[in-house]
Design a protein around this motif. Structure first.
Motif, PDB file in Angstrom:
ATOM      1  N   UNK A 287      26.510  27.239 -14.475  1.00  0.00           N
ATOM      2  CA  UNK A 287      26.899  26.939 -12.946  1.00  0.00           C
ATOM      3  C   UNK A 287      26.675  25.426 -12.533  1.00  0.00           C
ATOM      4  N   UNK A 288      27.545  24.924 -12.011  1.00  0.00           N
ATOM      5  CA  UNK A 288      27.474  23.527 -11.760  1.00  0.00           C
ATOM      6  C   UNK A 288      28.126  22.793 -10.364  1.00  0.00           C
ATOM      7  N   UNK A 289      27.059  22.880  -9.568  1.00  0.00           N
ATOM      8  CA  UNK A 289      27.523  22.315  -8.196  1.00  0.00           C
ATOM      9  C   UNK A 289      27.561  20.680  -8.336  1.00  0.00           C
ATOM     10  N   UNK A 290      28.605  20.172  -7.318  1.00  0.00           N
ATOM     11  CA  UNK A 290      28.661  18.788  -7.552  1.00  0.00           C
ATOM     12  C   UNK A 290      28.816  18.070  -6.073  1.00  0.00           C
ATOM     13  N   UNK A 291      28.701  16.964  -6.221  1.00  0.00           N
ATOM     14  CA  UNK A 291      29.266  15.837  -5.246  1.00  0.00           C
ATOM     15  C   UNK A 291      30.678  15.772  -5.226  1.00  0.00           C
ATOM     16  N   UNK A 292      31.426  15.910  -4.331  1.00  0.00           N
ATOM     17  CA  UNK A 292      32.856  15.897  -4.301  1.00  0.00           C
ATOM     18  C   UNK A 292      33.595  15.327  -3.156  1.00  0.00           C
ATOM     19  N   UNK A 293      33.831  14.035  -3.311  1.00  0.00           N
ATOM     20  CA  UNK A 293      34.700  13.473  -2.184  1.00  0.00           C
ATOM     21  C   UNK A 293      34.445  11.842  -2.158  1.00  0.00           C
ATOM     22  N   UNK A 294      34.891  11.382  -0.846  1.00  0.00           N
ATOM     23  CA  UNK A 294      34.696   9.935  -0.559  1.00  0.00           C
ATOM     24  C   UNK A 294      33.250   9.708   0.244  1.00  0.00           C
ATOM     25  N   UNK A 295      32.393   9.014  -0.105  1.00  0.00           N
ATOM     26  CA  UNK A 295      31.036   8.954   0.467  1.00  0.00           C
ATOM     27  C   UNK A 295      31.105   7.849   1.503  1.00  0.00           C
ATOM     28  N   UNK A 296      30.091   7.757   2.442  1.00  0.00           N
ATOM     29  CA  UNK A 296      29.803   6.734   3.166  1.00  0.00           C
ATOM     30  C   UNK A 296      29.673   5.423   2.273  1.00  0.00           C
ATOM     31  N   UNK A 297      29.125   5.349   1.187  1.00  0.00           N
ATOM     32  CA  UNK A 297      28.753   4.003   0.584  1.00  0.00           C
ATOM     33  C   UNK A 297      29.797   3.605  -0.332  1.00  0.00           C
ATOM     34  N   UNK A 298      30.980   4.276  -0.230  1.00  0.00           N
ATOM     35  CA  UNK A 298      32.144   3.898  -1.134  1.00  0.00           C
ATOM     36  C   UNK A 298      32.603   4.556  -2.234  1.00  0.00           C
ATOM     37  N   UNK A 299      31.519   5.330  -2.617  1.00  0.00           N
ATOM     38  CA  UNK A 299      31.544   6.135  -4.144  1.00  0.00           C
ATOM     39  C   UNK A 299      32.289   7.356  -3.786  1.00  0.00           C
ATOM     40  N   UNK A 300      33.230   7.437  -5.229  1.00  0.00           N
ATOM     41  CA  UNK A 300      34.009   8.662  -5.093  1.00  0.00           C
ATOM     42  C   UNK A 300      33.670   9.585  -6.051  1.00  0.00           C
ATOM     43  N   UNK A 301      33.091  10.942  -5.797  1.00  0.00           N
ATOM     44  CA  UNK A 301      32.762  11.821  -6.845  1.00  0.00           C
ATOM     45  C   UNK A 301      33.865  12.732  -7.128  1.00  0.00           C
ATOM     46  N   UNK A 302      33.637  13.527  -8.445  1.00  0.00           N
ATOM     47  CA  UNK A 302      34.774  14.322  -8.581  1.00  0.00           C
ATOM     48  C   UNK A 302      34.712  15.646  -8.306  1.00  0.00           C
ATOM     49  N   UNK A 303      33.637  16.225  -7.622  1.00  0.00           N
ATOM     50  CA  UNK A 303      33.730  17.639  -7.382  1.00  0.00           C
ATOM     51  C   UNK A 303      33.964  18.651  -8.410  1.00  0.00           C
TER      52      UNK A 303
END
Length: 271
Positions: free
Chosen positions: A209-225
């Motif tokens: 089970x793998x919950x992730x960050x997924x999207x465009x963040x306020x700090x400019x980072x992009x996470x895969x989701x």
């Protein structure tokens, strides 16, 4: 047992992130989940690596830990709090810690991320060791589900996923479910995320089970989701590509036993 992976797009303030986490935890509980797992850095994805130092908490106390304990009690959920920064005694270093709460709000386990992410492709540069102190010990805990089964659960975080020996140690301890709260970058996630999750499930004959960050963040980072649940046969049971949401799935004890009986690879280990 129904489980939930909570996908977030965490912001640069703790308060905003706790509010969003609370809504997702409520959705998971209302959907019948017994276990809900938040992503890595759910409480803060700062503008700088050092921002996490300002919100670090002593083990056992602090607003983030209090929030998660209260959510567990109120919702009657087992909660794994993604990761949050815990103090080390060194002002310039924190542990990236994954904490487990029972439905009574009792803290039951703590895992400190062992492998610290480092990546440099000339355009993106990350080095968690500049702020984080690495953990040293694998951690399992037991979850007695409502149907009377007891699930053995192994804890890990994000970059740990690239080190199969950690998960093999959990398999040797009888782990049925492997948790991987993460904040994979879009670059590395697109290339390796699903591949690695399915490999860890197959080689250890365990759910992942793998919950992730997924999207465009306020700090400019992009996470895969692509938060997901993978079964021991390597099949993706549920997935959310991007954006905030709750990924739900059922763990089936009989199916797990069948896969392990049909392919008894864990008993064939030599090294």
């Amino acid at each position: 047992m129904k489980v939930a992976a909570l996908q977030m797009v965490s912001a640069t303030t703790v308060e905003a992130n706790l509010a969003r986490a609370g809504l997702l935890l409520t959705q998971a509980a209302e959907a019948g989940a017994e276990l809900a797992v938040l992503p890595e850095y759910f409480c803060l994805l700062g503008r700088r690596d050092t921002d996490k130092l300002a919100v670090q908490e002593a083990p056992g106390r602090g607003p983030i830990q209090d929030f998660l304990a209260q959510q567990a009690r109120t919702l009657g959920l087992w909660i794994v709090g993604g990761t949050l920064p815990l103090s080390t005694g060194q002002p310039e270093r924190v542990r990236n810690s994954s904490l487990v709460w029972s439905p009574t709000g009792e803290p039951l386990a703590r895992y400190d991320k062992i492998h610290l992410f480092c990546f440099d492709n000339g355009r993106e540069r990350y080095d968690e060791s500049r702020v984080l102190e690495a953990g040293t010990e694998p951690v399992c805990f037991d979850l007695p589900s409502r149907d009377g089964h007891r699930w053995r659960i192994g804890l890990s975080v994000c970059y740990d996923l690239r080190f199969p020996e950690l998960y093999r140690s959990y398999a040797a301890q009888g782990a049925d479910l492997l948790l991987v709260p993460s904040a994979f970058t879009a670059t590395t996630g697109e290339a390796h995320w699903e591949l690695l999750l399915r490999a860890r499930a197959v080689e250890n004959l365990a759910y992942v089970l793998a919950p992730a960050q997924g999207g465009e963040h306020e700090n400019g980072r992009r996470t895969w989701g692509h938060s997901m649940l993978v079964n021991p046969w390597g099949q993706v049971m549920a997935c959310q590509p991007q954006g905030e949401g709750v990924v739900l799935g059922e763990l089936e004890r009989d199916s797990l036993a069948t896969w392990r009986q049909q392919l008894p690879a864990l008993g064939h280990r030599v090294l």
